[in-house]
Write an enzyme that holds these catalytic residues in place. Structure first.
Site, PDB file in Angstrom:
ATOM      1  N   ASN A   1      -7.005   2.113  10.201  1.00  0.00           N
ATOM      2  CA  ASN A   1      -5.664   2.273  10.763  1.00  0.00           C
ATOM      3  C   ASN A   1      -5.825   2.323  12.269  1.00  0.00           C
ATOM      4  OD1 ASN A   1      -4.844   2.569   8.143  1.00  0.00           O
ATOM      5  ND2 ASN A   1      -4.195   4.704   8.323  1.00  0.00           N
TER       6      ASN A   1
ATOM      7  N   ARG B 196       0.864  -1.186   0.000  1.00  0.00           N
ATOM      8  CA  ARG B 196       0.000   0.000   0.000  1.00  0.00           C
ATOM      9  C   ARG B 196       0.901   1.237   0.000  1.00  0.00           C
ATOM     10  NH1 ARG B 196      -2.454   3.035   4.816  1.00  0.00           N
ATOM     11  NH2 ARG B 196      -3.551   4.641   3.638  1.00  0.00           N
TER      12      ARG B 196
ATOM     13  N   GLU C 217      -3.233   0.027   8.309  1.00  0.00           N
ATOM     14  CA  GLU C 217      -2.008   0.396   9.034  1.00  0.00           C
ATOM     15  C   GLU C 217      -2.121  -0.125  10.457  1.00  0.00           C
ATOM     16  OE1 GLU C 217      -0.895   4.557   9.243  1.00  0.00           O
ATOM     17  OE2 GLU C 217      -1.328   4.829   7.116  1.00  0.00           O
TER      18      GLU C 217
ATOM     19  N   HIS D 281      -2.563  11.175   0.830  1.00  0.00           N
ATOM     20  CA  HIS D 281      -1.961  10.960   2.139  1.00  0.00           C
ATOM     21  C   HIS D 281      -1.279  12.276   2.540  1.00  0.00           C
ATOM     22  CE1 HIS D 281      -0.513   7.573   4.986  1.00  0.00           C
ATOM     23  NE2 HIS D 281      -0.116   8.717   5.533  1.00  0.00           N
TER      24      HIS D 281
ATOM     25  N   GLU E 126      -6.899   8.683   6.438  1.00  0.00           N
ATOM     26  CA  GLU E 126      -7.114   9.345   7.734  1.00  0.00           C
ATOM     27  C   GLU E 126      -7.565  10.787   7.589  1.00  0.00           C
ATOM     28  OE1 GLU E 126      -3.487   8.868   9.940  1.00  0.00           O
ATOM     29  OE2 GLU E 126      -3.698   6.703  10.105  1.00  0.00           O
TER      30      GLU E 126
ATOM     31  N   TYR F  32      -3.788   2.210  16.093  1.00  0.00           N
ATOM     32  CA  TYR F  32      -2.528   2.237  16.843  1.00  0.00           C
ATOM     33  C   TYR F  32      -2.717   2.135  18.356  1.00  0.00           C
ATOM     34  CZ  TYR F  32      -0.193   3.435  12.502  1.00  0.00           C
ATOM     35  OH  TYR F  32       0.295   3.390  11.226  1.00  0.00           O
TER      36      TYR F  32
HETATM   37  O1  IFM Z   1       3.110   7.727   9.923  1.00  0.00           O
HETATM   38  C1  IFM Z   1       1.737   7.789  10.116  1.00  0.00           C
HETATM   39  C2  IFM Z   1       0.999   7.615   8.808  1.00  0.00           C
HETATM   40  O2  IFM Z   1       1.371   8.558   7.874  1.00  0.00           O
HETATM   41  C3  IFM Z   1      -0.490   7.733   9.022  1.00  0.00           C
HETATM   42  N1  IFM Z   1      -0.935   6.877  10.087  1.00  0.00           N
HETATM   43  C4  IFM Z   1      -0.213   6.914  11.337  1.00  0.00           C
HETATM   44  C5  IFM Z   1       1.268   6.723  11.078  1.00  0.00           C
HETATM   45  C6  IFM Z   1       2.046   6.753  12.403  1.00  0.00           C
HETATM   46  O3  IFM Z   1       1.839   7.954  13.056  1.00  0.00           O
END
Ligand code: IFM
Length: 452
Positions: free
Chosen positions: A296, A81, A356, A125, A170, A298
């Site tokens: 995505n 990706r 992600e 992006h 995002e 985290y």
């Molecule tokens: O690096 C970023 C990415 O560009 C978008 N999602 C979160 C990642 C980590 O912060």
């Protein structure tokens, strides 16, 4: 769990990939007709980015693309990706298409296909051409239409060979982080601008879906949301209500128009007067059915009621004694399941890809090796949650590790390393970290197991 044991929990057609984004890896900021984007300007503004780092060179991927594709191949990834840089393809945001810019992605896609790696392209992006910012950027409705024209140029050239298209990455970051919290380009702090950006990003997404389908009706197309996994900080009714408002404000303004064709009632009630004009067909355009949702994920957001702050009158709290990454983000894999189930309860979702997931750690090169057990634990924990969800019957089709390699981490510059491959920025040498080898073995093991 060893990568081998985890391998057996994923079917052969589950897609394992790696992800990057143009501004974070390409460099070559002024080559072959590329013009500046908002991040070129923002990163050169003193005080905006740690060390004043910019993406001017980054990982020099623009010049090293064939070797980087070999690297992806050596990780046994099924898919890659990447994002396409709008300022390379339509350098002024609107108008002339830059043949040399398109040619780069043309070569990249061919190189991936030659290596049997499925190309998934993200159209946006965060690298808005500076000229388009001058026309109002995401605060202006014109940007949604300029984006659709740019998407058209991309589809004309690459539409026959892509495996999937993500419209936006995002949009929360391109609006809230960029126009409300001032941490990302263009660095504003203005609620009205933020809400305008939210709507114009949503509209841009919808228009781009139409463009993609006009070129290729069967092209899988979706959007990537960094939807927040939200937990009330306590069982108190006021914290539970705060978490709901926080959800409407941060998640609902994207998910609800996209999957239900309306903005959240709580947001309209509280912020209606500062919302931009929503024209008659906008919500119909925005809510076209998607082939997939990219998530995505985290870290979780834990929130409590806070009447001293404006809507949503909620504040994030940090738990003590939890594992944190080099970003200080809390590690909590179960929140990935919480997020997917919560979104599934609220909306009828299409199939999901985790587009992600990963972490920054304090990686060091020692005797030519990078040992990063914390990242292996992180990936293992989150992939185990995914395997559980799939076994429960949730339609999750793939997982892209963030990131293929260390890169430009926006306002943190090169200070944070998210890669499963280490980059020495002096020499541009790439070294597969222990986590990269673990991920490679996971993917390869699945193929060997011939599982499910
Ligand atoms: O690096 C970023 C990415 O560009 C978008 N999602 C979160 C990642 C980590 O912060």
């Amino acid at each position: 769990m060893s990568s081998h044991t985890l391998s057996h929990r994923f079917s052969k057609d589950f897609l394992f990939g790696v992800a990057t984004a143009a501004y974070q890896i390409e460099g070559a900021h002024d080559e072959d007709g590329r013009k500046p984007c908002i991040w070129d300007a923002f990163s050169r503004t003193p005080g905006r980015v740690i060390n004043g780092d910019t993406g001017a060179v980054a990982c020099d991927h623009y010049h090293r693309m064939p070797e980087d594709v070999k690297l992806i191949k050596s990780l046994c990834a099924d898919a890659y990706r990447f994002s396409i840089a709008w300022p390379r393809v339509v350098p002024d945001g609107r108008g002339a298409v830059n043949e040399k810019g398109l040619a780069f992605y043309d070569r990249l896609v061919d190189e991936l296909l030659k290596n049997e790696i499925k190309p998934f392209a993200t159209l946006y992006h965060w690298d808005l051409p500076i000229e388009q910012h001058g026309r109002g950027g995401w605060c202006a409705r014109d940007t949604s239409y300029a984006f659709a024209d740019y998407a058209d140029a991309v589809m004309k050239r690459l539409g026959d060979r892509l495996a999937g298209v993500m419209t936006l990455n995002e949009p929360w970051c391109s609006s809230f982080l960029s126009y409300l919290y001032g941490q990302h380009a263009p660095g504003e702090k203005n609620l009205q601008a933020t809400l305008a950006a939210v709507h114009h990003l949503n509209l841009a997404h919808g228009l781009a879906v139409q463009v993609v389908r006009a070129h290729k009706p069967d092209m899988p197309v979706g959007i990537v949301l960094n939807a927040k996994s939200i937990h009330p900080g306590s069982d108190k009714p006021e914290d539970i209500a705060a978490a709901e408002r926080y959800d409407a404000f941060h998640n609902g303004v994207f998910a609800e128009p996209i999957f239900a064709g309306r903005y959240p009632a709580a947001v309209m009630e509280a912020l209606g007067p500062v919302m931009p004009k929503i024209e008659a067909d906008d919500l119909k355009i925005i809510s076209q059915p998607l082939d997939f949702l990219g998530i995505n994920y985290y870290f979780p957001d834990r929130v409590v009621a806070d009447p001293s702050v404006p809507f949503p009158a909620a504040t994030q709290i940090q738990l003590e004694n939890v594992t944190r990454t080099a970003m200080t983000w809390e590690v909590h894999a179960p929140s990935l399941a919480h997020l997917i189930k919560d979104m599934g309860r609220r909306f009828k979702l299409p199939p999901i890809y985790i587009t992600e997931n990963g972490c920054a750690q304090f990686d060091e090169m020692v005797d030519g090796e990078v040992n990063d057990p914390e990242r292996i634990d992180y990936l293992d924990g989150h992939l185990t949650v995914l395997a559980d969800l799939i076994e429960e019957g949730i339609d999750i089709r793939g997982y892209f590790a963030w990131s293929l390699m260390d890169n430009y981490e926006w306002a943190y510059g090169y200070a944070k390393r998210f890669g499963i491959v280490y980059v020495d920025y002096e020499t541009q040498k790439r070294t597969i970290k222990a986590s990269g080898k673990w991920y490679r073995d996971l993917i390869a093991g699945r193929a060997q197991a011939g599982s499910k």
